[in-house]
Design a protein around this motif. Structure first.
Motif, PDB file in Angstrom:
ATOM      1  N   VAL A  32      11.596   3.234  -4.151  1.00  0.00           N
ATOM      2  CA  VAL A  32      10.582   4.218  -4.192  1.00  0.00           C
ATOM      3  C   VAL A  32      11.214   5.297  -3.995  1.00  0.00           C
ATOM      4  O   VAL A  32      12.098   5.479  -3.319  1.00  0.00           O
ATOM      5  N   GLY A  33      10.518   6.328  -4.292  1.00  0.00           N
ATOM      6  CA  GLY A  33      10.688   7.826  -3.889  1.00  0.00           C
ATOM      7  C   GLY A  33      11.288   8.535  -5.233  1.00  0.00           C
ATOM      8  O   GLY A  33      11.623   7.856  -5.932  1.00  0.00           O
ATOM      9  N   TYR A  34      11.292   9.976  -4.983  1.00  0.00           N
ATOM     10  CA  TYR A  34      11.970  10.961  -5.798  1.00  0.00           C
ATOM     11  C   TYR A  34      11.420  10.371  -7.346  1.00  0.00           C
ATOM     12  O   TYR A  34      12.054  10.231  -8.429  1.00  0.00           O
ATOM     13  N   ASP A  66       7.408   5.097  -7.666  1.00  0.00           N
ATOM     14  CA  ASP A  66       6.088   4.727  -6.854  1.00  0.00           C
ATOM     15  C   ASP A  66       5.976   3.191  -6.665  1.00  0.00           C
ATOM     16  O   ASP A  66       6.288   2.528  -7.252  1.00  0.00           O
ATOM     17  N   TYR A  67       5.062   2.951  -5.559  1.00  0.00           N
ATOM     18  CA  TYR A  67       4.488   1.584  -5.266  1.00  0.00           C
ATOM     19  C   TYR A  67       3.005   1.701  -5.375  1.00  0.00           C
ATOM     20  O   TYR A  67       2.574   2.789  -4.330  1.00  0.00           O
ATOM     21  N   ASN A  68       2.313   1.260  -6.056  1.00  0.00           N
ATOM     22  CA  ASN A  68       0.807   1.646  -6.005  1.00  0.00           C
ATOM     23  C   ASN A  68       0.541   3.041  -6.224  1.00  0.00           C
ATOM     24  O   ASN A  68      -0.471   3.635  -5.671  1.00  0.00           O
ATOM     25  N   GLY A  70      14.491   4.872  -1.441  1.00  0.00           N
ATOM     26  CA  GLY A  70      14.616   4.004  -0.313  1.00  0.00           C
ATOM     27  C   GLY A  70      14.065   2.613  -0.803  1.00  0.00           C
ATOM     28  O   GLY A  70      13.314   2.415  -1.650  1.00  0.00           O
ATOM     29  N   VAL A  71      14.468   1.782  -0.092  1.00  0.00           N
ATOM     30  CA  VAL A  71      13.726   0.201  -0.032  1.00  0.00           C
ATOM     31  C   VAL A  71      12.548   0.257   0.702  1.00  0.00           C
ATOM     32  O   VAL A  71      12.626   0.731   2.026  1.00  0.00           O
ATOM     33  N   LEU A  72      11.478  -0.432   0.227  1.00  0.00           N
ATOM     34  CA  LEU A  72      10.211  -0.604   0.960  1.00  0.00           C
ATOM     35  C   LEU A  72      10.303  -1.788   2.106  1.00  0.00           C
ATOM     36  O   LEU A  72      10.992  -2.576   1.610  1.00  0.00           O
ATOM     37  N   GLU A  80       9.120  -4.954   3.785  1.00  0.00           N
ATOM     38  CA  GLU A  80       8.526  -6.125   3.168  1.00  0.00           C
ATOM     39  C   GLU A  80       6.912  -6.339   3.306  1.00  0.00           C
ATOM     40  O   GLU A  80       6.225  -6.569   2.815  1.00  0.00           O
ATOM     41  N   GLU A  81       6.730  -5.776   4.708  1.00  0.00           N
ATOM     42  CA  GLU A  81       5.308  -6.037   5.099  1.00  0.00           C
ATOM     43  C   GLU A  81       4.399  -4.882   4.334  1.00  0.00           C
ATOM     44  O   GLU A  81       3.171  -5.100   4.265  1.00  0.00           O
ATOM     45  N   ILE A  82       4.903  -3.986   3.626  1.00  0.00           N
ATOM     46  CA  ILE A  82       4.119  -3.286   3.063  1.00  0.00           C
ATOM     47  C   ILE A  82       3.612  -3.796   1.456  1.00  0.00           C
ATOM     48  O   ILE A  82       2.646  -3.709   1.279  1.00  0.00           O
ATOM     49  N   TYR A  83       4.496  -4.847   1.193  1.00  0.00           N
ATOM     50  CA  TYR A  83       4.027  -5.605   0.124  1.00  0.00           C
ATOM     51  C   TYR A  83       2.953  -6.683   0.261  1.00  0.00           C
ATOM     52  O   TYR A  83       2.173  -7.152  -0.464  1.00  0.00           O
ATOM     53  N   ARG A  84       2.910  -7.015   1.604  1.00  0.00           N
ATOM     54  CA  ARG A  84       1.992  -8.054   1.990  1.00  0.00           C
ATOM     55  C   ARG A  84       0.546  -7.683   2.365  1.00  0.00           C
ATOM     56  O   ARG A  84       0.491  -6.705   2.764  1.00  0.00           O
TER      57      ARG A  84
END
Ligand code: IMP
Ligand code: MG
Length: 178
Positions: free
Chosen positions: A153-155, A158-160, A170-172, A174-178
């Motif tokens: 994500v970034g620049y 998106d994620y959602n 950057g890489v999100l 894991e707890e953000i996906y859960r």
């Protein structure tokens, strides 16, 4: 927001260098032409904005909003155009600007679309390429960098619909996906 990121994979200074390199390359390749740069919204922002500042030749800008649907075969599908470009691309040199190439399906469909509309040439300019994830063979002339098959994500990415405003990629966690 920054706390949701596990690791930075493309820093702000690296992004700046990528835009400079690609902008100079495009300026050289299209020296005596006037290409139409078509940004695919929303992910192309802010890459599109930074890229064009490094292009020193005449060019025109346009945007398109698309989503793609795929049937049972992975290599076929249709593009759903939510918002079309303003220009007629017939006999024009087109450069499609996108954030990331994953399976390659979307880029391949959009490239075909502009070829069908009679463009003189159609090239792809992509900030990142997840080469390992490729399912459709599509020729990408301008690539900012190659990254592993991880969700980033970034620049612009998106994620959602969140994180597009991060100034790096950057890489999100894991707890953000859960
Ligand atoms: P594909 O190449 O047709 O599979 O799709 C590429 C599109 O999927 C990109 O334009 C992005 O919108 C989205 N995408 C693919 N990978 C990522 C990622 O890691 N983060 C955010 N969006 C992604
Ligand atoms: Mg996209």
């Amino acid at each position: 927001m920054n706390n949701d990121i596990k690791k930075v994979i493309v820093s702000e200074s690296e992004l700046k260098a990528i835009c400079k390199k690609l902008g100079e390359q495009i300026s050289k390749d299209y020296q005596d032409k006037c290409p139409i740069l078509i940004g695919l919204l929303k992910g192309c922002e802010p890459f599109f904005s930074d890229l064009i500042k490094n292009i020193s030749i005449y060019c025109k800008l346009d945007f398109m909003k698309v989503s793609s649907y795929f049937g049972t075969t992975e290599s076929s599908g249709t593009v759903n155009i939510k918002s079309d470009i303003q220009f007629d691309v017939k006999d024009q040199d087109v450069i499609i600007v996108d954030d990331i190439i994953d399976t390659g399906r979307t880029s391949s469909l959009i490239k075909n679309l502009f070829e069908q509309r009679g463009a003189k040439s159609v090239e792809l300019c992509c900030l990142l390429d997840k080469h390992e994830a490729r399912l459709v063979d599509v020729d990408v002339k301008y690539v900012g960098g190659y990254i592993p098959n991880e969700f980033v994500v970034g620049y612009g990415l998106d994620y959602n619909e969140l994180y597009r405003n991060l100034p790096y990629i950057g890489v999100l966690k894991e707890e953000i996906y859960r």
